[in-house]
Write a protein that holds these residues in place. Structure first.
Motif, PDB file in Angstrom:
ATOM      1  N   ILE C 134       4.405   9.880   6.398  1.00  0.00           N
ATOM      2  CA  ILE C 134       4.642   8.811   5.405  1.00  0.00           C
ATOM      3  C   ILE C 134       4.111   7.489   5.960  1.00  0.00           C
ATOM      4  CG2 ILE C 134       6.412   7.540   4.149  1.00  0.00           C
ATOM      5  CD1 ILE C 134       8.044  10.111   4.088  1.00  0.00           C
ATOM      6  N   PHE C 137       0.540   7.243   5.262  1.00  0.00           N
ATOM      7  CA  PHE C 137       0.262   6.826   3.876  1.00  0.00           C
ATOM      8  C   PHE C 137       0.486   5.325   3.710  1.00  0.00           C
ATOM      9  CE2 PHE C 137      -1.124  10.524   2.111  1.00  0.00           C
ATOM     10  CZ  PHE C 137      -0.278  11.599   2.297  1.00  0.00           C
ATOM     11  N   LEU C 138       1.485   4.784   4.419  1.00  0.00           N
ATOM     12  CA  LEU C 138       1.706   3.337   4.328  1.00  0.00           C
ATOM     13  C   LEU C 138       0.480   2.597   4.870  1.00  0.00           C
ATOM     14  CD1 LEU C 138       5.455   2.979   5.392  1.00  0.00           C
ATOM     15  CD2 LEU C 138       4.482   2.657   3.125  1.00  0.00           C
ATOM     16  N   LEU C 140      -2.608   3.787   5.027  1.00  0.00           N
ATOM     17  CA  LEU C 140      -3.757   3.996   4.123  1.00  0.00           C
ATOM     18  C   LEU C 140      -3.601   3.120   2.879  1.00  0.00           C
ATOM     19  CD1 LEU C 140      -4.206   7.873   4.451  1.00  0.00           C
ATOM     20  CD2 LEU C 140      -5.501   6.042   5.546  1.00  0.00           C
ATOM     21  N   GLY C 141      -2.365   3.012   2.381  1.00  0.00           N
ATOM     22  CA  GLY C 141      -2.130   2.137   1.228  1.00  0.00           C
ATOM     23  C   GLY C 141      -2.499   0.702   1.563  1.00  0.00           C
ATOM     24  N   TYR C 142      -2.082   0.253   2.762  1.00  0.00           N
ATOM     25  CA  TYR C 142      -2.383  -1.123   3.198  1.00  0.00           C
ATOM     26  C   TYR C 142      -3.884  -1.330   3.233  1.00  0.00           C
ATOM     27  CZ  TYR C 142      -2.744  -5.178   6.302  1.00  0.00           C
ATOM     28  OH  TYR C 142      -3.058  -6.405   6.838  1.00  0.00           O
ATOM     29  N   GLY C 166       6.801  -2.981   3.159  1.00  0.00           N
ATOM     30  CA  GLY C 166       6.756  -1.669   3.799  1.00  0.00           C
ATOM     31  C   GLY C 166       7.641  -1.610   5.029  1.00  0.00           C
TER      32      GLY C 166
ATOM     33  N   LEU D 165      -4.435   3.599  -7.082  1.00  0.00           N
ATOM     34  CA  LEU D 165      -4.028   2.769  -5.938  1.00  0.00           C
ATOM     35  C   LEU D 165      -2.556   2.430  -6.053  1.00  0.00           C
ATOM     36  CD1 LEU D 165      -4.794   1.161  -3.433  1.00  0.00           C
ATOM     37  CD2 LEU D 165      -5.410  -0.747  -4.907  1.00  0.00           C
ATOM     38  N   LEU D 168      -0.582   5.229  -4.714  1.00  0.00           N
ATOM     39  CA  LEU D 168      -0.707   5.319  -3.251  1.00  0.00           C
ATOM     40  C   LEU D 168       0.185   4.271  -2.590  1.00  0.00           C
ATOM     41  CD1 LEU D 168      -2.139   6.384  -0.695  1.00  0.00           C
ATOM     42  CD2 LEU D 168      -3.895   4.648  -1.061  1.00  0.00           C
ATOM     43  N   LEU D 169       0.291   3.098  -3.211  1.00  0.00           N
ATOM     44  CA  LEU D 169       1.118   2.042  -2.606  1.00  0.00           C
ATOM     45  C   LEU D 169       2.605   2.349  -2.780  1.00  0.00           C
ATOM     46  CD1 LEU D 169      -0.709  -1.238  -3.747  1.00  0.00           C
ATOM     47  CD2 LEU D 169      -1.127   0.195  -1.753  1.00  0.00           C
ATOM     48  N   PRO D 172       4.844   6.294  -1.186  1.00  0.00           N
ATOM     49  CA  PRO D 172       5.494   6.356   0.139  1.00  0.00           C
ATOM     50  C   PRO D 172       6.798   5.571   0.176  1.00  0.00           C
ATOM     51  CG  PRO D 172       3.166   5.829   0.360  1.00  0.00           C
ATOM     52  CD  PRO D 172       3.470   5.790  -1.097  1.00  0.00           C
ATOM     53  N   LEU D 173       6.835   4.447  -0.539  1.00  0.00           N
ATOM     54  CA  LEU D 173       8.052   3.635  -0.511  1.00  0.00           C
ATOM     55  C   LEU D 173       9.162   4.284  -1.335  1.00  0.00           C
ATOM     56  CD1 LEU D 173       6.370   0.125  -1.027  1.00  0.00           C
ATOM     57  CD2 LEU D 173       7.166   1.114   1.110  1.00  0.00           C
ATOM     58  N   THR D 175       9.853   7.530  -1.451  1.00  0.00           N
ATOM     59  CA  THR D 175      10.332   8.839  -0.951  1.00  0.00           C
ATOM     60  C   THR D 175      11.851   8.865  -0.734  1.00  0.00           C
ATOM     61  OG1 THR D 175       9.530   7.994   1.156  1.00  0.00           O
ATOM     62  CG2 THR D 175       8.257   9.753   0.136  1.00  0.00           C
TER      63      THR D 175
END
Lengths: 54, 226, 241, 225
Positions: C134, C137-138, C140-142, C166, D165, D168-169, D172-173, D175
């Motif tokens: 996870i 992914f944080l 990659l999102g950034y 985050g 996008l 994707l942002l 993760p937050l 979950t």
């Protein structure tokens, strides 16, 4: 002696792949950072040399 | 670099008694690698219209967006009645009205609903005040149709109605004349004259002449650094 | 204190300081990593349970801790940049992201390689590996949010805000994954727990972490310098480069 | 007409009126939620025993995805017609108005999910005593998803990157919400007391309600810069 060191008690494949991967990632990261810096420096120098009015 | 503004006609009440409404020093803004303007200063007293002109892409819109606090300048300070807008954001925003390229209306809502919503954000007005403003800008006939069917000129007139009703001390208008016919053009000139007469001020970015009385008018010519 | 903070925050000063420090940190990193590798692979005794397979810990744990450290540093730098509008802080945050992401990938890869002999599969939903995934992914999102913004100023602030939000979520994610993982009781043997660490097993690990830390500092300074050049506009100090 | 909450009612009323002007658009998240829940049995098998065990995960996963679906439009229409600028410059507190917009969006897209959840739960053979926990969990979880999604939407509004996008942002937050929500229903199915995860969902919700509007307001200002 060297042989059984390399053998790693049967885990040779896992241990060496891990260390190899780590070395690769670290070196790629370092090289990428240096190349990016060189490119950026060259760009700035070219812009300064061109002396365009900013 | 564009120099100091505020040159031009003398204010109606004489320079010293007028309070400086909005003041900016050392404004600097970049777009990517290009410097739009640097060390730009301006001081706008009450009862004055600052006509910002310049070629396309010279940063007129960007300057206006910086002045109303939408964009962050690279350097420089903007003061509203002596206080930096960072500290008095709320009263600064209540004191000015912004008209950008986009009209700011929801296509689904009718002209009446849109006007009611935008004005109610600023002050309480009763319906007939809004109705005769709609009449003033010539939108009475189409007031109940959803905005998506209105023509561009009609939408622009609706945003002018919002500006009229906003009771804002400072108007910041970006190309107000777009899509407007001659009648609309003269309507804006009258609006600005009346606004200045009542002690208000305006910053207008436009390619055309504002048609405002000379004694209110001030000029800021933006150099094109492109 | 504020003067030092401001003085250090000025790009030209940082640029020269970094130029001076990079070789030193680079050398320290190299030495520490080499000695730690020797210590870990040769001197440290084999684990009674996992045999020599446990030596992967000497790369897995340091990269996992570096990945978390990188994200926290990135979020802190972004927070400073957002609150006090210091461009250098945004430059540091932008520089830390790719390094953090590669450490996270490294932690994941070495974790699953280590898992193969233990669990027989490359991937088991182990609590720590899932948190690491996870975190990746944080990162990659950034980085994709930063890449989507073409204007550097906007990219800094938008991705900075994402990093700050985050970092508030990282502990929540970590404990929710731990809780999720501990529910089906059979997980204990699968847990990628650290085997019992004794003296001469421990010092190479700590040294490797220090080595990774110095390496992180080196690459961070190199990347920050290029970020500073990208953001710097007043030309006087650029001329002497 | 100042006062900290003055902008709230006005914006909430406008957004709800706007949503009801286009009922078709309103139904999208709901239809998407039903569609996803219908797809999994097709993919898995009609066998009740299997579906019962995966039901919490499917329902919560579908709720997560469908609440994100409509979110990237939250600020896009206001950004494109200029009304977002007017909101930012209106002098009212932006976090409050942004909260109003997110609440309006949640009432239109999140709340229907909660109401229809039992229907889909029964389709997946989820025992009736777990429905209460499912609905309560969704009631506590979907607002947080809307708030997180609103921040993602505000960050990606001007970029034209669409919901890829954004997901994707935000995913993760999100979950922890998925984990606590699904696990809560799972505990309820096994007859255990699901109050633990529900408390955690409520805690995350209040954390989000207090901090995220500020972050969303900052994100809106950044994308308008």
């Amino acid at each position: 002696m060297l042989l059984d060191f390399l053998h790693m008690g049967g885990y040779a494949g896992y241990v060496w792949s891990s260390f190899g991967l780590t070395a690769a990632v670290l070196l790629i990261n370092l090289a990428g950072a240096r190349r990016q810096f060189k490119q950026r420096l060259a760009f700035v120098r070219r812009r300064m040399a061109a002396g365009d009015k900013t | 670099m564009p120099g100091v503004a505020g040159t031009g006609g003398e204010g109606m009440l004489g320079k010293d008694t007028q309070e400086i409404l909005i003041q900016a020093e050392g404004l600097e803004l970049w777009r990517g690698e290009r410097c739009l303007f640097r060390d730009l200063c301006l001081a706008l007293p009450e009862g004055a219209v600052l006509h910002v002109s310049g070629a396309n892409g010279c940063g007129k819109t960007s300057l206006l967006r910086v002045l109303c606090g939408l964009s962050e300048p690279e350097e420089g300070e903007i003061r509203w009645r002596g206080q930096s807008i960072r500290h008095c954001r709320e009263d600064f925003q209540l004191a000015f009205a912004w008209l950008g390229h986009l009209n700011g209306f929801k296509a689904e809502l009718s002209a009446r609903e849109n006007l009611a919503f935008s004005v109610s954000l600023r002050r309480r007005t009763d319906p007939e005040v809004r109705n005769n403003t709609l009449d003033q800008v010539g939108l009475c006939a189409v007031a109940d149709l959803p905005c998506r069917v209105l023509s561009a000129g009609q939408k622009r007139r609706l945003s002018l109605a919002t500006i009229m009703l906003s009771a804002a001390r400072l108007w910041i208008l970006d190309e107000p004349f777009t899509n407007l016919d001659a009648k609309g053009h003269s309507m804006i000139s009258e609006m600005l004259d009346r606004h200045c007469a009542e002690g208000g001020a305006a910053i207008v970015a436009s390619h055309q002449e504002l048609g405002v009385e000379q004694r209110y008018l001030q000029h800021l010519e933006m150099e094109d650094t492109g | 204190m504020w003067k030092l903070f401001h003085q250090f925050g000025s790009p030209p000063h940082f640029y020269r300081l970094a130029g001076y420090l990079i070789p030193w940190f680079g050398a320290a990193a190299l030495i520490l990593i080499l000695v730690a590798t020797y210590g870990g692979l040769v001197l440290a005794p084999a684990d009674y349970q996992q045999g020599d397979g446990f030596r992967i810990i000497y790369v897995h744990v340091p990269s996992a801790s570096m990945s978390l450290f990188a994200y926290t540093l990135m979020a802190t730098a972004a927070g400073i940049g957002l609150i006090w509008r210091i461009k250098l802080a945004h430059a540091v945050a932008a520089a830390a992201a790719p390094i953090g992401a590669s450490f996270t990938f490294l932690a994941l890869a070495t974790g699953s390689i280590w898992g193969k002999p233990m669990w027989g599969t490359w991937w088991a939903w182990d609590a720590r590996l899932t948190s690491e995934l996870i975190l990746l992914f944080l990162f990659l999102g950034y980085m994709s949010l930063r890449a989507a913004n073409d204007d550097t100023g906007k990219a800094d602030r938008a991705s900075g805000l994402l990093a700050v939000v985050g970092v508030v979520n990282v502990p929540i994610i970590h404990y929710s994954v731990e809780w999720w993982n501990s529910l089906h009781q059979g997980a204990t043997i699968m847990k990628l727990g650290k085997p019992a660490i004794t003296g001469d097993m421990l010092w190479p690990l700590l040294m490797m972490i220090a080595g990774f830390g110095c390496y992180f500092a080196t690459v961070l300074m190199i990347r920050t310098r290029s970020q500073v050049l990208q953001r710097e506009r007043n030309t006087h100090w650029l001329k002497e480069l | 007409m100042s006062g900290p909450l003055s902008g709230f009612g006005v914006v909430l009323a406008r957004d709800l009126r706007l949503a009801f002007r286009r009922p078709g658009e309103m139904a999208n998240p709901l239809l998407f939620f039903i569609l996803i829940t219908a797809i999994f049995p097709l993919g898995l098998s009609p066998e009740p025993e299997l579906l019962r065990t995966v039901a919490p995960g499917i329902l919560w996963g579908a709720a997560l995805l469908s609440s994100l679906l409509a979110l990237d439009l939250l600020f896009k229409s206001d950004y494109e017609d200029g009304s977002l600028e007017q909101l930012v410059l209106s002098g009212h507190s932006l976090p409050v108005m942004v909260l109003a917009k997110t609440l309006a969006h949640w009432m239109v897209s999140g709340l229907p999910l909660v109401l229809i959840a039992p229907l889909l739960a029964s389709a997946l053979y989820l025992p009736a005593e777990a429905w209460g926990t499912l609905m309560l969990g969704l009631l506590l979880g979907t607002p947080t998803l809307s708030l997180l999604g609103a921040m993602g939407a505000a960050l990606t509004t001007g970029l034209g990157t669409g919901s890829a996008l954004l997901s994707l942002l935000v995913l993760p937050l999100a979950t922890p919400i998925l984990i606590f929500g699904a696990r809560g229903v799972d505990l309820a199915v096994q007859g255990m007391d699901p109050v633990g995860p529900l408390y955690l969902l409520a805690a995350i919700l209040f954390l989000a309600l207090s901090l995220l509007p500020l972050a969303i307001a900052t994100a809106v200002r950044i994308s308008l810069d």
